[in-house]
Write a protein that holds these residues in place. Structure first.
Motif, mmCIF file in Angstrom:
data_model
loop_
_atom_site.group_PDB
_atom_site.id
_atom_site.type_symbol
_atom_site.label_atom_id
_atom_site.label_comp_id
_atom_site.label_asym_id
_atom_site.label_seq_id
_atom_site.Cartn_x
_atom_site.Cartn_y
_atom_site.Cartn_z
ATOM 1 N N GLN A 262 -8.347 1.104 -1.606
ATOM 2 C CA GLN A 262 -8.667 0.011 -0.667
ATOM 3 C C GLN A 262 -9.085 -1.262 -1.393
ATOM 4 O O GLN A 262 -9.044 -2.340 -0.819
ATOM 5 N N SER A 263 -9.498 -1.120 -2.642
ATOM 6 C CA SER A 263 -10.008 -2.273 -3.388
ATOM 7 C C SER A 263 -8.928 -2.958 -4.219
ATOM 8 O O SER A 263 -9.192 -3.952 -4.882
ATOM 9 N N GLN A 264 -7.714 -2.413 -4.195
ATOM 10 C CA GLN A 264 -6.666 -2.995 -5.044
ATOM 11 C C GLN A 264 -6.253 -4.376 -4.566
ATOM 12 O O GLN A 264 -5.957 -4.590 -3.399
ATOM 13 N N VAL A 265 -6.219 -5.294 -5.515
ATOM 14 C CA VAL A 265 -5.778 -6.663 -5.223
ATOM 15 C C VAL A 265 -4.401 -6.844 -5.837
ATOM 16 O O VAL A 265 -4.170 -6.462 -6.980
ATOM 17 N N GLY A 266 -3.473 -7.420 -5.077
ATOM 18 C CA GLY A 266 -2.162 -7.702 -5.646
ATOM 19 C C GLY A 266 -1.038 -7.427 -4.690
ATOM 20 O O GLY A 266 -1.258 -7.170 -3.506
ATOM 21 N N GLN A 267 0.133 -7.457 -5.241
ATOM 22 C CA GLN A 267 1.351 -7.333 -4.444
ATOM 23 C C GLN A 267 1.365 -6.108 -3.553
ATOM 24 O O GLN A 267 1.782 -6.177 -2.412
ATOM 25 N N THR A 268 0.946 -4.965 -4.073
ATOM 26 C CA THR A 268 0.936 -3.770 -3.242
ATOM 27 C C THR A 268 -0.483 -3.403 -2.831
ATOM 28 O O THR A 268 -0.745 -2.312 -2.375
ATOM 29 N N GLY A 269 -1.386 -4.342 -2.980
ATOM 30 C CA GLY A 269 -2.755 -4.155 -2.524
ATOM 31 C C GLY A 269 -3.105 -5.260 -1.548
ATOM 32 O O GLY A 269 -2.261 -5.737 -0.816
ATOM 33 N N THR B 135 -4.282 -9.020 -0.277
ATOM 34 C CA THR B 135 -4.204 -10.425 -0.658
ATOM 35 C C THR B 135 -5.560 -11.026 -0.338
ATOM 36 O O THR B 135 -6.030 -10.910 0.796
ATOM 37 N N VAL B 136 -6.195 -11.629 -1.308
ATOM 38 C CA VAL B 136 -7.500 -12.236 -1.062
ATOM 39 C C VAL B 136 -7.423 -13.726 -1.357
ATOM 40 O O VAL B 136 -6.600 -14.173 -2.152
#
Ligand SMILES: Cc1cc2nc3c(=O)[nH]c(=O)nc-3n(C[C@H](O)[C@H](O)[C@H](O)COP(=O)(O)OP(=O)(O)OC[C@H]3O[C@@H](n4cnc5c(N)ncnc54)[C@H](O)[C@@H]3O)c2cc1C
Ligand SMILES: Nc1ncnc2c1ncn2[C@@H]1O[C@H](COP(=O)(O)O)[C@@H](O)[C@H]1O
Lengths: 320, 264
Positions: A245-252, A254-255
């Motif tokens: 749930q904390s992944q940032v990025g293309q497959t995570g 967008t922040v």
């Protein structure tokens, strides 16, 4: 004036910030009606009133939350059919986008996702999107039906403008096809007490350089000192150091926070895709050549295990 | 068990993307094309479920001619046959049109008249990043929607998934047939073996156009889109700000910078 429907994102009446952002946007487009599904309206009412919901359509039958996505789309479709609705705004979350998808098909309407702005113009509602990791700005209109727009969290500053939030109960007869899939269990991870990743105005993320689940305390300490959320690169998530749930990025996720801190993250294009629109970006990396430094406002070339704890201490000292 | 897996061909994320100025669609000539990464997980999940149930996996792709490469990749991983919907009129299709085409292809004779137990998709395509197609497909087909699955189980009559949520996960269950989308956490996609690559060359791929599907060109492609790009502009890239080398006070310098921007 025609109605603008805003789907409320909440957990048992605890209204998410994205809802307040949507209400703020909706006020410039028409008469604002919030749509509240599930229990907890009494808890939510004051917030919805404060941010300008003239009316709140409330549907609190258990059926609506026992089945994912489809009932909400059906409810919104009914409100669109029965009223004079100029547009429907939904939160640009995973579920919000799915509700938008089904609503668009049901009502024969165009849909735009990941909008960062929505304005009224001569051509009707115009949505602004920021695509390709923020490198391109696109303006789109809807050419069929009642515009359905999923607005990205953190794209607007919520501003209060009190209204009545008058409750109007809606009864829906759900179709059989809205009840095909059933939620049998809801597993809630222990709350961290930190803001939600997509809503946070500050995000501190750790990558492979953090080198172990136990070392994430260094990242968490800085996040806590700054009152921010914790993010992670895919390398850190794949290594099992931090939850998906904390992944940032293309497959995570967008922040788009006011401040993004990248620690021990190289800045691969897929990571950038999820954080490039942050207002201020800073990074700490041992490698002066790391591509993350191409987009920072401020970068420290150094070891995160020295720099982060010192920064955490300094923030605490400044706060006194 | 009969499974269809929907895969999309997308520009390689490692290459720079741009919109074409003539028609505001993605400039596909400028970049390499690959299978949407999330769809590799969908293929893998379909193969694992088929292996457990002695089932069959059909790959369905809508896209230009070069999409055959992506279908072949799925076949070389182990899928049994492919359906490729290709038609010039499809250029510029949005999620609304894509879901209509996929639904029609599933209902066609090549699609076994819709006689599938499971339809598995990725939860998001890396190019448009809309995450709309799986929910739209479930809506159009009137089938249960079990999306964002990090785990899928089936006993042949029902399917149960763990749906990833912001707060943890929901356990969602339904009868079959059903539409499932998966997140990349679900499995480890296999690499095609040499044997698999050779075998894929002999596997059947049927090609369908709009006429075969009984769809009207006006309903799909850029002409049939329900939204329209009015204009777009490329932003100047971010430029590097200040870089300092940590000489023992890097953390303090960082916080001074944050303070100067009123972030602490
Ligand atoms: C289709 C696809 C989708 C993807 N989606 C995502 C996504 O959503 N999100 C994502 O993040 N990635 C994604 N990736 C992966 C991406 O390509 C990179 O592999 C990943 O982002 C790398 O993570 P990282 O920066 O943490 O690790 P690395 O690239 O290994 O970088 C680690 C960095 O830490 C630095 N470092 C090491 N030790 C220290 C220390 N003690 N102090 C300071 N610095 C240190 C190193 O110098 C290095 O720069 C995707 C890849 C593909 C192919
Ligand atoms: N043209 C296409 N052909 C086949 N499957 C597709 C196509 N477009 C999207 N999909 C499927 O829908 C999923 C979600 O895509 P999207 O809704 O576009 O983000 C993808 O991961 C694919 O499984």
């Amino acid at each position: 004036m025609a109605e603008i429907l805003v789907l409320v994102d909440h957990l048992d009446g605890d209204v998410k910030k994205v809802t307040l952002e949507l209400l703020t946007k909706a006020r410039s487009l028409g008469e604002v009606s919030a749509v509240f599904v599930g229990s907890g309206f009494d808890t939510a009412k004051d917030k919805l009133a404060e941010y300008g919901a003239a009316t709140v359509h409330v549907a609190d039958a258990d059926e609506l939350t026992a089945h994912p996505v489809a009932p909400k789309a059906e409810l919104l479709a009914k409100l669109v059919a029965d009223g004079d609705v100029a547009a429907v705004l939904v939160p640009g979350t995973a579920e919000g986008k799915e509700v938008a998808a089904r609503l668009a098909i049901k009502t024969g309407s165009g849909v735009i996702t990941d909008a960062v702005d929505v304005v009224a113009s001569d051509q009707g509602i115009v949505a602004e999107q920021s695509v390709f990791g923020g490198s391109t700005v696109v303006h789109s209109t809807i050419t069929r039906g009642t515009p359905v727009v999923a607005v990205r969290p953190n794209a607007t500053q919520p501003e209060p403008a009190p209204a009545a939030a008058e409750r109007v109960d809606v009864a829906v007869e759900l179709s059989a096809s809205a009840k095909l899939a059933t939620v049998t269990e809801r597993v809630v991870k222990s709350r961290t007490g930190r803001p939600d990743l997509t809503e946070a105005s500050i995000v501190v993320s750790g990558g492979r350089g953090v080198n172990g689940a136990e070392n994430f305390t260094v990242v968490e300490a800085l996040a806590d000192a700054l009152g921010g959320a914790v993010g992670a690169s895919r390398a850190a998530v794949d290594s099992g150091w931090y939850p998906h749930q904390s992944q940032v990025g293309q497959t995570g996720k967008t922040v788009s926070p006011q401040l993004y801190v990248a620690a021990g993250i190289s800045g691969a294009i897929q990571h950038r895709a999820g954080m490039q629109t942050s207002k201020t970006i800073v990074a700490v990396n041992k490698d002066a050549e790391a591509p993350i430094f191409d987009l920072v406002d401020f970068g420290v070339i150094g070891d995160l295990f020295d720099v982060l704890p010192q920064a955490t201490e300094e923030v605490a000292a400044r706060k006194g | 068990m009969k499974i269809v897996v929907c895969v999309k061909q997308v520009p390689d994320t490692a290459s720079e993307k741009a919109l074409r100025s003539e028609d505001s669609t993605l400039d596909r000539d400028a970049v390499d094309a690959v299978m949407n990464e999330m769809d590799e997980f969908a293929v893998e999940e379909a193969l694992q479920l088929a292996e457990r149930t002695d089932g069959e996996v059909t790959v369905l792709l809508m896209g230009p001619d070069q999409g055959t490469e992506t279908i072949r990749k799925a076949l070389s991983m182990g899928a049994h046959k492919g359906i490729h919907v290709v038609d010039d009129a499809l250029h510029g299709s949005d999620a609304v049109a894509t879901s209509a085409v996929l639904a029609a292809a599933l209902a066609s004779e090549e699609g076994a008249g819709g006689a599938y137990d499971l339809i598995i998709l990725g939860s998001e395509a890396s190019d448009a990043r809309t995450s709309l197609v799986p929910a739209m497909l479930a809506e159009r087909l009137g089938l249960p929607q079990l999306t964002f699955a990090q785990k899928v189980d089936t006993d042949g009559a029902n399917v149960t998934v763990e749906r990833l949520t912001d707060y943890g996960h929901d356990v969602v269950t339904s009868g079959l047939p059903a539409v499932v989308s998966v997140v990349e956490k679900i499995n480890e996609p296999r690499y095609p073996s040499f044997k698999g690559i050779m075998a894929a060359k002999k596997k059947p791929v049927s090609t369908l156009d709009l006429g075969d599907l009984g769809l009207d060109a006006a309903e799909v492609g850029a002409a049939g889109a329900w939204s329209k790009v009015e204009d777009f502009a490329v932003r100047p890239p971010r430029t590097t700000g200040e870089l300092v080398k940590d000489e023992g006070d890097g953390g303090k310098q960082l916080v001074s910078f944050l303070a100067s921007r009123k972030l602490v």
